[in-house]
Write a protein that holds these residues in place. Structure first.
Motif, PDB file in Angstrom:
ATOM      1  N   LEU A 158       0.836  -1.202   0.000  1.00 29.19           N
ATOM      2  CA  LEU A 158       0.000   0.000   0.000  1.00 29.19           C
ATOM      3  C   LEU A 158       0.870   1.251   0.000  1.00 29.19           C
ATOM      4  O   LEU A 158       1.866   1.332   0.707  1.00 29.19           O
ATOM      5  CB  LEU A 158      -0.892  -0.013   1.239  1.00 29.19           C
ATOM      6  CG  LEU A 158      -2.015   1.003   1.282  1.00 29.19           C
ATOM      7  CD1 LEU A 158      -3.020   0.733   0.187  1.00 29.19           C
ATOM      8  CD2 LEU A 158      -2.698   0.955   2.637  1.00 29.19           C
ATOM      9  N   ALA A 162      -2.402   6.293  -1.425  1.00 23.37           N
ATOM     10  CA  ALA A 162      -3.590   5.435  -1.493  1.00 23.37           C
ATOM     11  C   ALA A 162      -4.277   5.382  -0.136  1.00 23.37           C
ATOM     12  O   ALA A 162      -5.509   5.484  -0.043  1.00 23.37           O
ATOM     13  CB  ALA A 162      -3.206   4.041  -1.957  1.00 23.37           C
ATOM     14  N   TRP A 166      -7.981   6.797   0.678  1.00 25.12           N
ATOM     15  CA  TRP A 166      -8.962   5.897   1.274  1.00 25.12           C
ATOM     16  C   TRP A 166      -9.506   6.468   2.580  1.00 25.12           C
ATOM     17  O   TRP A 166     -10.701   6.470   2.844  1.00 25.12           O
ATOM     18  CB  TRP A 166      -8.297   4.538   1.501  1.00 25.12           C
ATOM     19  CG  TRP A 166      -9.154   3.534   2.167  1.00 25.12           C
ATOM     20  CD1 TRP A 166     -10.082   2.721   1.597  1.00 25.12           C
ATOM     21  CD2 TRP A 166      -9.155   3.221   3.553  1.00 25.12           C
ATOM     22  NE1 TRP A 166     -10.666   1.916   2.544  1.00 25.12           N
ATOM     23  CE2 TRP A 166     -10.111   2.212   3.755  1.00 25.12           C
ATOM     24  CE3 TRP A 166      -8.442   3.686   4.661  1.00 25.12           C
ATOM     25  CZ2 TRP A 166     -10.373   1.655   5.010  1.00 25.12           C
ATOM     26  CZ3 TRP A 166      -8.705   3.138   5.913  1.00 25.12           C
ATOM     27  CH2 TRP A 166      -9.658   2.139   6.071  1.00 25.12           C
TER      28      TRP A 166
ATOM     29  N   TYR B  95     -11.740   1.132  -6.943  1.00 22.24           N
ATOM     30  CA  TYR B  95     -10.413   1.178  -6.338  1.00 22.24           C
ATOM     31  C   TYR B  95      -9.756   2.500  -6.642  1.00 22.24           C
ATOM     32  O   TYR B  95      -9.128   3.125  -5.787  1.00 22.24           O
ATOM     33  CB  TYR B  95      -9.562   0.021  -6.866  1.00 22.24           C
ATOM     34  CG  TYR B  95      -8.263  -0.142  -6.131  1.00 22.24           C
ATOM     35  CD1 TYR B  95      -7.093   0.482  -6.575  1.00 22.24           C
ATOM     36  CD2 TYR B  95      -8.199  -0.907  -4.977  1.00 22.24           C
ATOM     37  CE1 TYR B  95      -5.913   0.346  -5.884  1.00 22.24           C
ATOM     38  CE2 TYR B  95      -7.019  -1.047  -4.281  1.00 22.24           C
ATOM     39  CZ  TYR B  95      -5.874  -0.419  -4.739  1.00 22.24           C
ATOM     40  OH  TYR B  95      -4.704  -0.550  -4.050  1.00 22.24           O
ATOM     41  N   SER B  98     -11.306   5.228  -4.427  1.00 25.79           N
ATOM     42  CA  SER B  98     -10.994   5.239  -2.999  1.00 25.79           C
ATOM     43  C   SER B  98      -9.504   5.281  -2.721  1.00 25.79           C
ATOM     44  O   SER B  98      -9.110   5.669  -1.637  1.00 25.79           O
ATOM     45  CB  SER B  98     -11.638   4.043  -2.308  1.00 25.79           C
ATOM     46  OG  SER B  98     -11.226   2.858  -2.925  1.00 25.79           O
ATOM     47  N   HIS B  99      -8.663   4.890  -3.674  1.00 26.29           N
ATOM     48  CA  HIS B  99      -7.233   4.863  -3.399  1.00 26.29           C
ATOM     49  C   HIS B  99      -6.418   5.749  -4.306  1.00 26.29           C
ATOM     50  O   HIS B  99      -5.207   5.855  -4.136  1.00 26.29           O
ATOM     51  CB  HIS B  99      -6.686   3.430  -3.548  1.00 26.29           C
ATOM     52  CG  HIS B  99      -7.218   2.491  -2.518  1.00 26.29           C
ATOM     53  ND1 HIS B  99      -8.452   1.906  -2.619  1.00 26.29           N
ATOM     54  CD2 HIS B  99      -6.699   2.056  -1.363  1.00 26.29           C
ATOM     55  CE1 HIS B  99      -8.658   1.137  -1.570  1.00 26.29           C
ATOM     56  NE2 HIS B  99      -7.618   1.207  -0.789  1.00 26.29           N
TER      57      HIS B  99
END
Lengths: 293, 270
Positions: A158, A162, A166, B95, B98-99
Motif C-alpha cells: 500500500l 492510497a 482511502w 479502487y 478510494s485509493h
C-alpha cells in the motif's frame, strides 16, 4: 374476541404497525398477521392497500435506509478520550511524524502512554489526534488491510497516497452520516521515491503539505515549522528532528492538554522507525512570574 | 465429446472426477474467433480476429478496455464477456476512487476468478462461457492473464485462445525468447504473425477484421485505429505465412519446401 371490520386509523411511520380503531375510540396496534384474523382476506380493500402511505403520512419506501426516520437518533458525538496535536514534517529524503503520548479524559491527564503514531507498512506512518477509541477502531481496519496484502503476497505494498485517499473517503462518508470518526490523521511516507505528507480531518477535509500540525499545533507549532522549512528547504533528518522537538517543547508549555513524553515516527527509503517514548526537557523557572489566571 | 448421464448439472461429478458442464463451457471458448496476447519487458499487447456474422453486419468487437491500465480480449459468449467486463470496470473504478491508484492486475484477476468459480458450484448457475485474455500494466510491469470458464486463471508470457489458436500458440512458443526485448512495434508484428497463422486459407488480415490493443510503461490502454493498423499490416504483408498456402504478396520466389511443411501446423482439431 371477534372484532368487526375496523378502520385503520393511521400508520405509525417508524415501524409500519397499523393502529386500528376499535369501538369507543380505542386504538389497538395491529400487525399484518392479526389483520388476517380480523375477517379481512387478501383481496379486501384494506389489506390490499396495506403497507402503503396513509393520507398525510410519510411513506417509507421499501428497502430504503430509514435515515430521517428517528429509528436512531442523529449522532454528532463528542470525543471522550482525546489526543492533542500531531506534527508532520518533510525533510530531504523522508518524513517525520510526532505526537505526545497523552490520552486526555476531558481536562484530566488520564492515559499517559497512548501510542498515537503507528507504522502502517514499510513506507507509511500515521499519526492521530482526537478521539482515541475512534482511532483504535480504524487502526484495526487499517491493520486488516495490511494483513490482506500480506495474504495476497503479490509484491504490492500500500502506498501512502492510497491510504490517504482511502482515509479521506471513509472520514467524509462518516461525516455525511452525521456520525464522524472524531479524529485528525496525519499520513506520511515515501510515494514512488518521493516523500509524501498529508492530513485528513473528521470532516473529510484532506490536504497535502510540506509541514502539517493538527489541533493546537496549527497555531503554535506550524509557524515554527514553516519558518524552519523556508530557511532550510532541504533539511537533513537531524535538523528535522531538532525542529520537531522544539515545537513539541513549545506545545508542552502552551497546550494545557499536552504531556512531556512523546514518540516520533521517521519514514525514509530504508523503512519506518517508531521511536521509543522520549521525554522533553522543560524549564519552568519563569512559571512563578506568570499571572492572570 | 460424448453425451452422458453426468453432464446435465454443473453440480454433478462424473465417476471419473470431471465436471462435464464446465468442460462443455470451455468448448464454447474454442468456438470463438482467435485472439492472441503477448508481452515484452515494457508493454503488453492483445490482438483479436473479428468475425462478422453476415456481410451486412459490422465485425463483432473483441477488445474491451477496462481501465487506463487494463484491457482485455474475449473468445466465446460475448454476452457473458460483457457482464464480466462490467464487473471488472466497476472494481477498477471503485479502487481508483478510494485509493487514487490503479488496481493491481493480479488482484483484479483473482476477484474475477473467484466470481467465476461461484458459477461452477451452484446448481442454479452456469459457468461463464467466455475466455478472457487480459493485458495490463502496473507496478510489477506488463501482464498477460488468461481466464477460463473453469474459473482458472493463468499468468502468461504469451497466449492464444479461440478457433484454430493452436497455430498461433505454436508460433508464440517458437519465438518466445524474442519477445522480452522487443520494442512495441516489433511486439505487435509478432502478434499479427501469430494471428495470421490462425486464418483459414482464403482469408487474410485486414484493418476490418483485426483489432489491436496495447498498454505499457507510460502508455494507457489504447486500441489502434485504422491508420496505425494498416501501416503494421503492410509491414508484415510481404512475409510468408506458416499456416497458409500462399503469402499475400510475392516478392522474391518463396522457398519450395514451404507449402507442404506449413499445412500440418495449420490444421487444428475443433
Amino acid at each position: 374476541m371477534a372484532l368487526k371490520a375496523t378502520l385503520i386509523r393511521r400508520i405509525c411511520p417508524p415501524c409500519d404497525d397499523k393502529l386500528v380503531h376499535l369501538r369507543l375510540g380505542m386504538t389497538k396496534r395491529v400487525n399484518t398477521t392479526e389483520m388476517a384474523h380480523l375477517g379481512t382476506d387478501a383481496f379486501s380493500a384494506k389489506s390490499f392497500w396495506h403497507n402503503g402511505p396513509a393520507p398525510g403520512a410519510f411513506y417509507n419506501f421499501p428497502g430504503m435506509q430509514s435515515g430521517s426516520c428517528n429509528k436512531e437518533a442523529q449522532r454528532s458525538q463528542q470525543p471522550i478520550t482525546t489526543g492533542t496535536s500531531v506534527l508532520g514534517l518533510k525533510f530531504e529524503n523522508g518524513v517525520i511524524i510526532c505526537a505526545d503520548t497523552l490520552g486526555s479524559y476531558g481536562s484530566m491527564a488520564r492515559f499517559r502512554d497512548c501510542q498515537r503514531v503507528m507504522k502502517v507498512n514499510n513506507n507509511i506512518a500515521v499519526g492521530v489526534g482526537g478521539d482515541y477509541a475512534d482511532f483504535q477502531y480504524l487502526k484495526r481496519i487499517i491493520d486488516q488491510k495490511i494483513m490482506d496484502e500480506h495474504i495476497a503476497d503479490d509484491g504490492f505494498s500500500l502506498k501512502p497516497k492510497a491510504l490517504y485517499t482511502w482515509l479521506t473517503r471513509v472520514m467524509y462518508n462518516r461525516r455525511n452520516r452525521f456520525d464522524p470518526l472524531w479524529n485528525n490523521y496525519v499520513v506520511g511516507g515515501i510515494q514512488e521515491g518521493v516523500p509524501f505528507l498529508g492530513a485528513v480531518d473528521l470532516r473529510g477535509m484532506a490536504y497535502q503539505d510540506r509541514h502539517i500540525a493538527t489541533g493546537y499545533g496549527g497555531y503554535i507549532a506550524l509557524p515554527l515549522l514553516r519558518d524552519a522549512a523556508e530557511k532550510n528547504p532541504n533539511m537533513t533528518q537531524q535538523q528535522a528532528k531538532d525542529i520537531m522537538e522544539k515545537c513539541l517543547e513549545v506545545l508542552y508549555y502552551r497546550d494545557a492538554r499536552s504531556f512531556p513524553k512523546y514518540q516520533m515516527a521517521i519514514v525514509t527509503a530504508d523503512g519506518v522507525t517508531v521511536s521509543d517514548v522520549l521525554e522533553l526537557k522543560s524549564n519552568w523557572e519563569v512559571a512563578h512570574m506568570i499571572s492572570g489566571f | 465429446m460424448f453425451r452422458n448421464q453426468y453432464d446435465s448439472d454443473v453440480t454433478v461429478w462424473s465417476p471419473q472426477g470431471r465436471l462435464h458442464q464446465v468442460e462443455y463451457a470451455m468448448e464454447a471458448v474454442k468456438l470463438g474467433s482467435a485472439t492472441v496476447g503477448l508481452k515484452s519487458k515494457t508493454h503488453a499487447v492483445i490482438l483479436a480476429l473479428k468475425r462478422a456474422s453476415s456481410e451486412l453486419s459490422a465485425h463483432q468487437k473483441k477488445i474491451i478496455p477496462i481501465d487506463n491500465h487494463i484491457g482485455m480480449s474475449i473468445a466465446g459468449l460475448t454476452a457473458d464477456a460483457r457482464i464480466l467486463s462490467r464487473y471488472m470496470r466497476t472494481e477498477c473504478l471503485n479502487y481508483r476512487y478510494s485509493h487514487d491508484d490503479a488496481l493491481p492486475v493480479s488482484r483484479l484477476i483473482t476477484d474475477v476468478g473467484n466470481k467465476m468459480q461461484v458459477c461452477t458450484q451452484r446448481y442454479d448457475r452456469r459457468p461463464y462461457g467466455v475466455g478472457l485474455l487480459v493485458a495490463g500494466f502496473d507496478d510489477n510491469g506488463p501482464h498477460i492473464y488468461q481466464t477460463c470458464p473453469s474459473a482458472n486463471y493463468f499468468d502468461c508470457k504469451a497466449m492464444a485462445i479461440g478457433a484454430r489458436s493452436q497455430s498461433a500458440r505454436t508460433y508464440l512458443e517458437k519465438n518466445l525468447d524474442k519477445f522480452a526485448d522487443c520494442d512495441l512495434e516489433e511486439l505487435v508484428k509478432h502478434g499479427l504473425r501469430a494471428l495470421r497463422d490462425t486464418l483459414p486459407n482464403e482469408v487474410d488480415l485486414s484493418t476490418k477484421n483485426v483489432s489491436i490493443g496495447v498498454v505499457g510503461a507510460g502508455l494507457d490502454f489504447t486500441i489502434y485505429g485504422e491508420e496505425e493498423m494498416s501501416r503494421l499490416l503492410t509491414a508484415i504483408e510481404g512475409e510468408e505465412r506458416r499456416g497458409g498456402t500462399q503469402a499475400a504478396a510475392e516478392a522474391a520466389q518463396p522457398p519450395a519446401a514451404e507449402p507442404a511443411a506449413a499445412e500440418g501446423e495449420a490444421m487444428e482439431t475443433e
